[in-house]
Scaffold this motif. Structure first.
Motif, PDB file in Angstrom:
ATOM      1  N   PHE A  95       0.846  -1.194   0.000  1.00 26.66           N
ATOM      2  CA  PHE A  95       0.000   0.000   0.000  1.00 26.66           C
ATOM      3  C   PHE A  95       0.881   1.244   0.000  1.00 26.66           C
ATOM      4  O   PHE A  95       2.023   1.222   0.438  1.00 26.66           O
ATOM      5  N   ASP A  96       0.327   2.317  -0.509  1.00 32.74           N
ATOM      6  CA  ASP A  96       1.065   3.577  -0.578  1.00 32.74           C
ATOM      7  C   ASP A  96       1.004   4.265   0.785  1.00 32.74           C
ATOM      8  O   ASP A  96      -0.075   4.683   1.222  1.00 32.74           O
ATOM      9  N   LYS A  97       2.144   4.365   1.422  1.00 32.86           N
ATOM     10  CA  LYS A  97       2.193   4.934   2.760  1.00 32.86           C
ATOM     11  C   LYS A  97       1.852   6.418   2.766  1.00 32.86           C
ATOM     12  O   LYS A  97       1.264   6.917   3.728  1.00 32.86           O
ATOM     13  N   THR A  98       2.186   7.129   1.709  1.00 34.29           N
ATOM     14  CA  THR A  98       1.863   8.552   1.639  1.00 34.29           C
ATOM     15  C   THR A  98       0.348   8.755   1.627  1.00 34.29           C
ATOM     16  O   THR A  98      -0.191   9.593   2.354  1.00 34.29           O
ATOM     17  N   PHE A  99      -0.336   7.973   0.808  1.00 33.37           N
ATOM     18  CA  PHE A  99      -1.793   8.050   0.738  1.00 33.37           C
ATOM     19  C   PHE A  99      -2.423   7.635   2.069  1.00 33.37           C
ATOM     20  O   PHE A  99      -3.347   8.281   2.565  1.00 33.37           O
ATOM     21  N   ALA A 100      -1.917   6.556   2.668  1.00 33.29           N
ATOM     22  CA  ALA A 100      -2.454   6.069   3.940  1.00 33.29           C
ATOM     23  C   ALA A 100      -2.284   7.107   5.046  1.00 33.29           C
ATOM     24  O   ALA A 100      -3.202   7.325   5.846  1.00 33.29           O
ATOM     25  N   ALA A 101      -1.127   7.761   5.093  1.00 31.85           N
ATOM     26  CA  ALA A 101      -0.904   8.791   6.115  1.00 31.85           C
ATOM     27  C   ALA A 101      -1.869   9.958   5.909  1.00 31.85           C
ATOM     28  O   ALA A 101      -2.458  10.464   6.872  1.00 31.85           O
ATOM     29  N   GLY A 102      -2.057  10.373   4.665  1.00 31.28           N
ATOM     30  CA  GLY A 102      -2.997  11.455   4.383  1.00 31.28           C
ATOM     31  C   GLY A 102      -4.410  11.116   4.817  1.00 31.28           C
ATOM     32  O   GLY A 102      -5.116  11.932   5.424  1.00 31.28           O
ATOM     33  N   ILE A 103      -4.839   9.895   4.522  1.00 33.96           N
ATOM     34  CA  ILE A 103      -6.186   9.462   4.924  1.00 33.96           C
ATOM     35  C   ILE A 103      -6.305   9.424   6.448  1.00 33.96           C
ATOM     36  O   ILE A 103      -7.321   9.853   7.013  1.00 33.96           O
ATOM     37  N   LEU A 104      -5.282   8.943   7.132  1.00 34.06           N
ATOM     38  CA  LEU A 104      -5.325   8.910   8.597  1.00 34.06           C
ATOM     39  C   LEU A 104      -5.387  10.310   9.190  1.00 34.06           C
ATOM     40  O   LEU A 104      -6.071  10.534  10.199  1.00 34.06           O
ATOM     41  N   PHE A 105      -4.700  11.265   8.587  1.00 36.93           N
ATOM     42  CA  PHE A 105      -4.775  12.636   9.081  1.00 36.93           C
ATOM     43  C   PHE A 105      -6.173  13.217   8.868  1.00 36.93           C
ATOM     44  O   PHE A 105      -6.694  13.939   9.718  1.00 36.93           O
ATOM     45  N   PHE A 106      -6.797  12.893   7.736  1.00 33.55           N
ATOM     46  CA  PHE A 106      -8.176  13.346   7.516  1.00 33.55           C
ATOM     47  C   PHE A 106      -9.142  12.672   8.496  1.00 33.55           C
ATOM     48  O   PHE A 106     -10.083  13.304   8.979  1.00 33.55           O
ATOM     49  N   ILE A 107      -8.909  11.408   8.795  1.00 33.76           N
ATOM     50  CA  ILE A 107      -9.744  10.707   9.788  1.00 33.76           C
ATOM     51  C   ILE A 107      -9.566  11.354  11.161  1.00 33.76           C
ATOM     52  O   ILE A 107     -10.542  11.578  11.892  1.00 33.76           O
ATOM     53  N   SER A 108      -8.327  11.672  11.511  1.00 37.00           N
ATOM     54  CA  SER A 108      -8.058  12.351  12.776  1.00 37.00           C
ATOM     55  C   SER A 108      -8.773  13.699  12.818  1.00 37.00           C
ATOM     56  O   SER A 108      -9.393  14.057  13.828  1.00 37.00           O
ATOM     57  N   CYS A 109      -8.711  14.429  11.726  1.00 33.83           N
ATOM     58  CA  CYS A 109      -9.398  15.716  11.638  1.00 33.83           C
ATOM     59  C   CYS A 109     -10.901  15.536  11.820  1.00 33.83           C
ATOM     60  O   CYS A 109     -11.549  16.297  12.546  1.00 33.83           O
ATOM     61  N   PHE A 110     -11.460  14.530  11.183  1.00 36.12           N
ATOM     62  CA  PHE A 110     -12.892  14.265  11.293  1.00 36.12           C
ATOM     63  C   PHE A 110     -13.289  13.948  12.732  1.00 36.12           C
ATOM     64  O   PHE A 110     -14.281  14.472  13.248  1.00 36.12           O
ATOM     65  N   PHE A 111     -12.503  13.108  13.411  1.00 38.89           N
ATOM     66  CA  PHE A 111     -12.827  12.746  14.790  1.00 38.89           C
ATOM     67  C   PHE A 111     -12.736  13.945  15.731  1.00 38.89           C
ATOM     68  O   PHE A 111     -13.590  14.141  16.594  1.00 38.89           O
ATOM     69  N   VAL A 112     -11.692  14.750  15.588  1.00 39.31           N
ATOM     70  CA  VAL A 112     -11.574  15.899  16.484  1.00 39.31           C
ATOM     71  C   VAL A 112     -12.647  16.930  16.149  1.00 39.31           C
ATOM     72  O   VAL A 112     -13.180  17.606  17.042  1.00 39.31           O
TER      73      VAL A 112
END
Length: 173
Positions: A95-112
């Motif tokens: 998997f593309d780690k750059t894409f995965a990190a970006g998605i996780l940051f957006f998920i973090s943003c959504f949760f906060v």
């Protein structure tokens, strides 16, 4: 690409620190009651000279706590994967780690963002009617700053992903 990743890691690192401080501290709201200033956070409330834990399991506190903790976890995992992408760590090539990190940051943003929205909505409706002199405090403000920082972390990592996936053709005009 590396400048976007570096900016994303910087924003995510600062955002994660702000999430930790915001979640752990007792200054989400300050109010005046019986000529005393009191303040409360997600875990405790404080009267002059004494702090006590919240003994009631109120749904909005529980929801806010849960969303803040989920945001912390998503941001931390995003930072780890973002560092792996930055240093070209070769494990997990499927998997593309750059894409995965970006998605996780957006998920973090959504949760906060969810945590802040729940807390804001209930606090304004409840305390706005009950206490005349109240205000949100610095822990709460740090939560909103963390929303912005985690969002920009996701933007930076998605830009890095796009640059990596769609490199410019040097021969085209």
């Amino acid at each position: 690409m590396y400048s976007f990743m570096g900016g994303g890691l910087f924003c995510a690192g600062v955002g994660n620190i702000l999430l930790i401080v915001s979640t752990a501290t007792d200054y989400w709201m300050q109010y005046r009651h019986a000529s005393n200033y009191m303040h409360q956070g997600l875990w405790r409330y404080c009267v002059p000279g004494k702090c006590m834990t919240h003994t009631d399991s109120i749904a909005y506190w529980d929801a806010t706590r849960a969303f803040m903790i989920l945001s912390l976890l998503a941001c931390f995992i995003g930072i780890v994967i973002g560092i792996m992408a930055f240093i070209h760590y070769s494990s997990f090539d499927s998997f593309d780690k750059t894409f995965a990190a970006g998605i996780l940051f957006f998920i973090s943003c959504f949760f906060v963002l969810l945590a802040m929205a729940v807390y804001t909505g209930v606090t304004v409706n409840y305390y706005g009617k009950r206490y005349g002199s109240w205000r949100f405090s610095w822990s709460y403000i740090m939560g909103w700053v963390a929303v912005v920082l985690t969002f920009f972390s996701g933007i930076f990592y998605m830009c890095a992903y796009r640059m990596h996936e769609c490199p410019r053709n040097s021969n085209s005009r």
